[in-house]
Write an enzyme that holds these catalytic residues in place. Structure first.
Site, PDB file in Angstrom:
ATOM      1  N   GLY A   1       0.974  -0.910   0.013  1.00 27.96           N
ATOM      2  CA  GLY A   1      -0.049   0.047  -0.308  1.00 27.96           C
ATOM      3  C   GLY A   1       0.856   1.319   0.405  1.00 27.96           C
ATOM      4  O   GLY A   1       1.917   1.247  -0.044  1.00 27.96           O
TER       5      GLY A   1
ATOM      6  N   ASN B   1      -2.579  -4.705   2.684  1.00 25.34           N
ATOM      7  CA  ASN B   1      -3.232  -4.402   1.318  1.00 25.34           C
ATOM      8  C   ASN B   1      -3.389  -5.430   0.212  1.00 25.34           C
ATOM      9  O   ASN B   1      -2.764  -6.057  -0.058  1.00 25.34           O
ATOM     10  CB  ASN B   1      -2.723  -3.597  -0.002  1.00 25.34           C
ATOM     11  CG  ASN B   1      -2.277  -2.047   1.362  1.00 25.34           C
ATOM     12  OD1 ASN B   1      -1.907  -2.251   2.616  1.00 25.34           O
ATOM     13  ND2 ASN B   1      -3.569  -1.388   0.691  1.00 25.34           N
TER      14      ASN B   1
ATOM     15  N   GLU C   1      -7.850  -2.467   3.101  1.00 24.54           N
ATOM     16  CA  GLU C   1      -6.339  -2.674   4.113  1.00 24.54           C
ATOM     17  C   GLU C   1      -7.077  -3.215   5.139  1.00 24.54           C
ATOM     18  O   GLU C   1      -8.671  -3.230   6.018  1.00 24.54           O
ATOM     19  CB  GLU C   1      -5.892  -1.259   4.254  1.00 24.54           C
ATOM     20  CG  GLU C   1      -5.608  -1.036   2.964  1.00 24.54           C
ATOM     21  CD  GLU C   1      -5.692   0.832   3.644  1.00 24.54           C
ATOM     22  OE1 GLU C   1      -4.839   0.700   4.547  1.00 24.54           O
ATOM     23  OE2 GLU C   1      -6.164   1.669   3.278  1.00 24.54           O
TER      24      GLU C   1
HETATM   25  C1  LIG Z   1      -9.504  -0.547  11.161  1.00 23.04           C
HETATM   26  C2  LIG Z   1      -9.850  -0.114  10.511  1.00 23.04           C
HETATM   27  C3  LIG Z   1     -10.158   1.685   9.922  1.00 23.04           C
HETATM   28  C4  LIG Z   1     -10.037   2.667   9.189  1.00 23.04           C
HETATM   29  N1  LIG Z   1     -10.569   3.307   9.331  1.00 23.04           N
HETATM   30  C5  LIG Z   1     -10.615   4.512   8.412  1.00 23.04           C
HETATM   31  C6  LIG Z   1     -11.253   6.075   8.527  1.00 23.04           C
HETATM   32  O1  LIG Z   1     -12.727   6.144   9.320  1.00 23.04           O
HETATM   33  N2  LIG Z   1     -10.942   7.235   8.165  1.00 23.04           N
HETATM   34  C7  LIG Z   1      -9.965   6.798   7.326  1.00 23.04           C
HETATM   35  O2  LIG Z   1      -9.822   7.890   6.440  1.00 23.04           O
HETATM   36  N3  LIG Z   1      -8.963   5.302   6.772  1.00 23.04           N
HETATM   37  C8  LIG Z   1      -9.256   5.011   8.145  1.00 23.04           C
HETATM   38  N4  LIG Z   1      -8.553   3.742   7.482  1.00 23.04           N
HETATM   39  C9  LIG Z   1      -7.613   3.357   6.596  1.00 23.04           C
HETATM   40  C10 LIG Z   1      -6.155   3.252   7.382  1.00 23.04           C
HETATM   41  O3  LIG Z   1      -5.817   5.505   6.770  1.00 23.04           O
HETATM   42  C11 LIG Z   1      -5.018   3.735   6.440  1.00 23.04           C
HETATM   43  O4  LIG Z   1      -4.326   1.764   6.777  1.00 23.04           O
HETATM   44  C12 LIG Z   1      -3.772   3.702   6.261  1.00 23.04           C
HETATM   45  O5  LIG Z   1      -3.547   5.274   5.865  1.00 23.04           O
HETATM   46  C13 LIG Z   1      -3.053   2.720   6.128  1.00 23.04           C
HETATM   47  O6  LIG Z   1      -2.873   2.574   4.388  1.00 23.04           O
HETATM   48  P1  LIG Z   1      -1.486   2.099   4.013  1.00 23.04           P
HETATM   49  O7  LIG Z   1      -1.213   0.776   3.827  1.00 23.04           O
HETATM   50  O8  LIG Z   1      -2.304   2.186   2.200  1.00 23.04           O
HETATM   51  O9  LIG Z   1      -0.631   2.740   4.075  1.00 23.04           O
HETATM   52  C14 LIG Z   1      -8.486   2.408   8.266  1.00 23.04           C
HETATM   53  C15 LIG Z   1      -8.038   1.315   8.889  1.00 23.04           C
HETATM   54  C16 LIG Z   1      -8.441  -0.305   9.496  1.00 23.04           C
HETATM   55  C17 LIG Z   1      -7.328  -1.315   9.293  1.00 23.04           C
END
Ligand SMILES: Cc1cc2nc3c(=O)[nH]c(=O)nc-3n(C[C@H](O)[C@H](O)[C@H](O)COP(=O)(O)O)c2cc1C
Length: 156
Positions: free
Chosen positions: A19, A33, A83
């Site tokens: 990701g 991801n 994710e």
């Molecule tokens: C359980 C869980 C809940 C999440 N809730 C939100 C959310 O409410 N809003 C949001 O913008 N991202 C949310 N995320 C996404 C995170 O922002 C995201 O996992 C983070 O940006 C890492 O992304 P990457 O692995 O692509 O770098 C959530 C992720 C997880 C695992």
């Protein structure tokens, strides 16, 4: 918590891809991801938001998981993503492993936050809800579902 949005479990399989890597670095919450073609094939009735369920890796070990399917409004992603955070500490990354998901319950919609600490706090709360719900769900037997071991439901 509102579980009404998921009438029946959803089954998803894919290989773990890279990701943006903000999960581990910025949030301290590593996420696995799934590839874009898996996300594009998700059923339309699977509403965007945060869910809990079971995950297996390479058809072997089974873990509790929490996942987010959506657009990451906090980061303004331009593509929908799925994710998964697995409730286990791994000493290495998981790229290329096959992940199988049984999605069992809805926790909340995706939200925006005014600071990263609020996002982290909310995800930690999701993790704690998933942990508790899956203790109960274990009794329901989905942890033993053959899909997690690589036997597709249509082959039963
Ligand atoms: C359980 C869980 C809940 C999440 N809730 C939100 C959310 O409410 N809003 C949001 O913008 N991202 C949310 N995320 C996404 C995170 O922002 C995201 O996992 C983070 O940006 C890492 O992304 P990457 O692995 O692509 O770098 C959530 C992720 C997880 C695992």
């Amino acid at each position: 918590m509102n579980n009404n949005k998921l009438a029946s479990p959803h089954f998803v399989v894919g290989s773990i891809v890279k990701g943006f890597q903000r999960g581990s670095k910025e949030l301290g919450i590593p996420t696995a991801n799934l590839p874009q073609e898996v996300i594009d094939a998700l059923p339309t009735e699977l509403e965007l938001g945060v869910y809990y369920g079971w995950a297996s890796l390479n058809k072997k070990d089974i873990y509790k998981m929490v996942l987010n399917v959506g657009w990451n409004p906090f980061y303004n992603n331009t593509k929908k993503s799925l994710e998964v955070h697995i409730l286990h500490k791994f000493p290495h990354d998981l790229y290329g492993q096959e992940i199988r998901l049984v999605i069992l319950g809805y926790i909340r919609p995706e939200m925006n936050f005014s600071c990263v600490d609020d996002l982290i706090r909310e995800i930690k709360n999701d993790i704690s809800i998933a942990d508790k719900e899956l203790e109960k769900q274990d009794v329901g037997g989905y942890k033993q579902n053959v899909f997690l071991k690589g036997i597709e439901p249509q082959h039963l």
